[in-house]
Enzyme design. Structure first.
Site, mmCIF file in Angstrom:
data_model
loop_
_atom_site.group_PDB
_atom_site.id
_atom_site.type_symbol
_atom_site.label_atom_id
_atom_site.label_comp_id
_atom_site.label_asym_id
_atom_site.label_seq_id
_atom_site.Cartn_x
_atom_site.Cartn_y
_atom_site.Cartn_z
ATOM 1 N N PHE A 235 0.832 -1.215 0.000
ATOM 2 C CA PHE A 235 0.000 0.000 0.000
ATOM 3 C C PHE A 235 0.860 1.256 0.000
ATOM 4 C CE2 PHE A 235 -2.506 -3.127 2.650
ATOM 5 C CZ PHE A 235 -3.155 -3.660 1.556
ATOM 6 N N ARG A 625 -8.054 -0.577 -20.956
ATOM 7 C CA ARG A 625 -8.217 -2.018 -21.162
ATOM 8 C C ARG A 625 -7.987 -2.750 -19.834
ATOM 9 N NH1 ARG A 625 -5.386 -3.026 -25.598
ATOM 10 N NH2 ARG A 625 -7.071 -3.757 -26.902
ATOM 11 N N LYS A 697 -4.749 1.412 -18.033
ATOM 12 C CA LYS A 697 -4.515 2.414 -16.992
ATOM 13 C C LYS A 697 -4.538 1.645 -15.671
ATOM 14 C CE LYS A 697 -8.013 5.251 -18.450
ATOM 15 N NZ LYS A 697 -8.740 6.529 -18.706
ATOM 16 N N GLU A 701 -5.029 2.222 -7.184
ATOM 17 C CA GLU A 701 -5.419 3.195 -6.169
ATOM 18 C C GLU A 701 -6.799 3.796 -6.384
ATOM 19 O OE1 GLU A 701 -1.209 5.160 -5.006
ATOM 20 O OE2 GLU A 701 -1.626 4.963 -7.119
#
Ligand code: MOS
Length: 734
Positions: A235, A625, A697, A701
């Site tokens: 994270f 995609r 992309k 997050e």
């Protein structure tokens, strides 16, 4: 197989590393052991500011099993690691007597066993000369850094925009410190062989660990090998090279033994970063039609005394909406806090909460539906650059997400919807996630048996990188998934970029794309003058790879298998390297787009108890995609859980007198459990992005961003109470 032929939403292939993980065969850094390995523990400062007056190590040194006790008095000089494009590495440990934060390492004990090291660690007696620590964002003594990353932005005339507004929201929002808390305790195992060093480490960026350790000890990078093939979550905590990593290598060098160090959960709160608290001032206004006339976002967050951290809180507000008059400014106050780091959507997690809360407030002031307000201010082009987006399907996110959620059933009046005693609220938020893509390298080989080996030093911190890169390689090379082996997390492999900023799928995917095309080209080169090959003289753009062979695109009968070509030419394998580095927006003539999303939340609030229950969440996401619907959905689901934590539970509490974190354990630091997490609905919209050849992309997050605002907005809709300070706790609702 060409990229265009890959489906927009890839099949939900199971994780290729799943069997290894569930059978315990995947070795995490803490799982490694060596013959004759010693164990190290850290001694941490119990004050937040001042200096070490004296340190007494005699009792620790004579304790059973102790091999070495290292403090600033006997530690060698260590160099700071090289700067990265976005931050400096934290300062090297044990270099002087200054105390900059509570929990700072003041010593290291190495012993035969972990228990002996632990026991001896308690015997190190440190005497401090303390000064009053800087712990509050508004402490007038704190140095304030303005415009830390040069991302402050301005356009139009905000004073004029304010004057022409029919309604203004002028409010402060705040978010607390939060701690990344990956499940896997960070661990380092270090083994020296002369000036060569092998390190197992919980890292999201092994090549950066290699560079930092080489610099610290003044040894060649080529002799340092860092291994992080499996990491138990990050994270963001694993993006930087923390002092305990350097100290483990130091312990091994000092004792001449392999050394293991595993952080404790409390040490995970002070030693591997955290998301910084923010205070944000928003002034936004709109005309009667809901058209934004002014957007002013000023944010302050915290930063450690001798450190940098990339945490742009206000910056992304500049391009999220098509407002003509904009001012966004970020500042950081230097405090006596442990060095922060990225934690899932650095800066934007907090900034989006404030911006999307303020927009919600504005929607009531101007009487425009919150969803409609986002659509009316839609940024058709990137408003700061004036360039078209590489892709943007935020409108589809908003419309299809609203449809799926049933937004039209919402009564616009707050406090009117009920289910028995529960007050019911609907809230939403838009998300325009930032774009980031690190430079990255990969290598692909096809071997005599026709299988492929594709590798890069980039990591998979649980996000699915092994799986999606295996799928991508298989598609590009015309192989089955079980014919591709993927290697990650080893600095002997080509340098992968950091697994961070939601940028690795594009970065590594593009490098893998280049390497796979390169290896097909290597086969064509091999047969270029081969009279026995039906592929003789063929160009890359004339062929297709499928079923383990290369064939002419227009004639499936003209081709041959990889294994046949290698056998005929007596080659064990053919290999090619690929790399990726994104172009500039100006060169590409478009603004690179990160993911977009619309988040919808339904909450139930018990008006007598102030309890908030999230009952439904819909996330509509444009991430270009989608290589694997299953792992991508998993990413969004996991991010949403983090968003629920941010909204309702998570807060790292620091004692204002001592600087000690008072809830540095998973009993007192609250994260969502299953009972806090409702059914989730994730839908992907959009089309392949144009900024990279594979059209992806990131989804790392964007799942988290917007959830806190959607929940806060739903709480307002349910109760009429506007909570501008996270987490939303029951005392604020009573
Ligand atoms: Mo992420 S916070 O870029 O690991």
């Amino acid at each position: 197989m060409t990229i265009e032929a890959i489906r927009l939403i890839g099949p939900g292939v199971d994780r290729v590393d799943g069997p290894l993980k569930v059978t315990g065969a995947a070795a995490y850094p803490a799982d490694f052991g060596y013959p004759d390995m010693a164990h190290a523990v850290l001694v941490r400062a119990t004050v937040a500011a001042g200096r070490i007056r004296d340190v007494d190590t005699a009792a620790a040194e004579s304790a059973p099993g102790v091999l070495a006790v290292i403090t600033h008095r006997n530690a060698p000089r260590l160099k700071r690691g090289p700067d990265t494009p976005v931050w400096r590495q934290p300062p090297p440990p044990l270099q002087d007597d200054r105390i900059l934060h509570y929990g700072q390492y003041v010593g290291l004990v190495v012993a035969e066993t972990a228990e002996e090291a632990n026991a001896a660690g308690r015997l190190v007696a440190v005497d401090y000369e303390t000064t009053e620590p800087l712990l509050e964002l508004d402490d007038p003594r704190a140095e304030v850094v303005s415009n830390p990353w040069g991302m402050d932005a301005h356009r139009g005339d905000t004073a004029a925009g304010q004057e022409s507004a029919a309604a203004i929201v002028d409010a402060f929002y705040s978010t607390p410190d939060e701690t990344n808390n990956p499940m896997g305790l960070f661990a380092t195992v270090a083994v020296w062989d002369g000036d060569g060093l092998t390190v197992h480490d919980s890292s999201q960026w092994p090549h950066s660990v290699r560079a930092t350790l080489a610099a610290a000890f003044g040894v060649p990078e080529s002799g340092v090998r860092v291994l992080s093939p499996f990491v138990g979550g990050g994270f963001g905590a694993g993006l930087r090279v923390w002092p305990h990593v350097v100290l483990t290598a130091l312990a091994a060098r000092t004792t001449g033994r392999p050394v293991k160090l595993v952080l404790t959960r409390p040490e995970m709160f002070t030693g591997v970063g955290h998301r910084t608290r923010t205070v944000q001032h928003l002034r936004i206004g709109a005309d009667r039609s809901g058209q934004l006339t002014v957007l002013d976002h000023v944010a302050k967050n915290s930063i450690a005394v001798d450190d940098d951290n990339y945490e742009p809180v206000a910056a992304d507000s500049a391009w999220a909406y098509a407002c003509p008059n904009v001012d966004v400014r970020d500042t950081q106050a230097r405090l006596n806090i442990p060095p922060p780091t990225s934690m899932r959507a650095p800066g934007q997690a907090q900034g989006n909460f404030a911006l999307e809360s303020a927009l919600d407030e504005l929607s009531y002031s101007v009487g425009v539906d919150p969803l409609e307000l986002r659509l009316r201010n839609y940024a058709e082009v990137q408003p700061q650059l004036g360039l078209p987006w590489s892709s943007k399907a935020l409108r589809a996110c908003l419309e299809q997400g609203a449809e799926r959620f049933g937004w039209s059933a919402r009564d616009p009046r707050p406090g009117t919807m009920r289910d028995g005693n529960w007050q019911v609220g609907y809230g939403m938020a838009g998300v325009s996630f930032f774009w980031f893509q690190p430079p990255c390298q990969a290598r692909a080989s096809i071997r005599a048996d026709g299988t492929a080996y594709v590798r890069s030093s980039a990591t998979d911190i649980g996000t699915g990188t092994y799986t999606v890169m295996t799928q991508l390689s298989a598609e590009l090379l015309g192989l089955r998934i079980d014919e591709v082996r993927l290697g990650l997390g080893d600095t002997d492999m080509p340098a992968g970029g950091m697994e961070g900023g939601s940028g690795l799928s594009a970065a590594l995917g593009t490098a893998v794309y280049a390497a796979c095309r390169g290896v097909i080209q290597a086969f064509l080169d091999t047969v270029a003058g081969d009279p026995g090959s039906p592929l003789r003289g063929c160009r890359l753009d004339e062929v297709t790879a499928e079923h383990g062979r290369i064939r002419l695109s227009y004639d499936a009968t003209r081709g041959e298998a990889y294994s046949d070509i290698l056998a005929r030419h007596g080659l064990p394998e053919l290999t090619a390297d690929g790399s990726s580095a994104p172009p500039t927006p100006q060169d590409a003539g478009m603004a690179p787009a990160g993911a977009f999303a619309a988040k919808f939340a339904e909450v139930r609030v018990d008006p007598d108890l102030g309890l908030v229950r999230v009952s439904r969440i819909v996330s509509a996401v444009d991430a270009g995609r989608i290589l694997n619907e299953k792992t991508a959905t998993s990413q969004i689901t996991g991010g949403t859980v983090g968003g629920i934590g941010m909204a309702l539970l998570e807060e790292t509490v620091t004692d204002p007198a001592s600087g000690r974190i008072t809830n540095a354990n998973l009993g007192d630091y609250l994260v969502p459990v299953n009972a806090d997490v409702p059914a989730q609905d994730v839908l992907f919209v959009g089309e392949p992005d144009r900024f990279n050849p594979i059209g992806v992309k990131g989804v790392g997050e964007v799942g988290l961003v917007g959830i806190a605002a959607a929940i806060a907005n739903a709480v307002f809709h349910a109760t009429g109470k506007r909570i501008r300070s996270l987490p939303i706790t029951l005392d604020q609702l009573l």
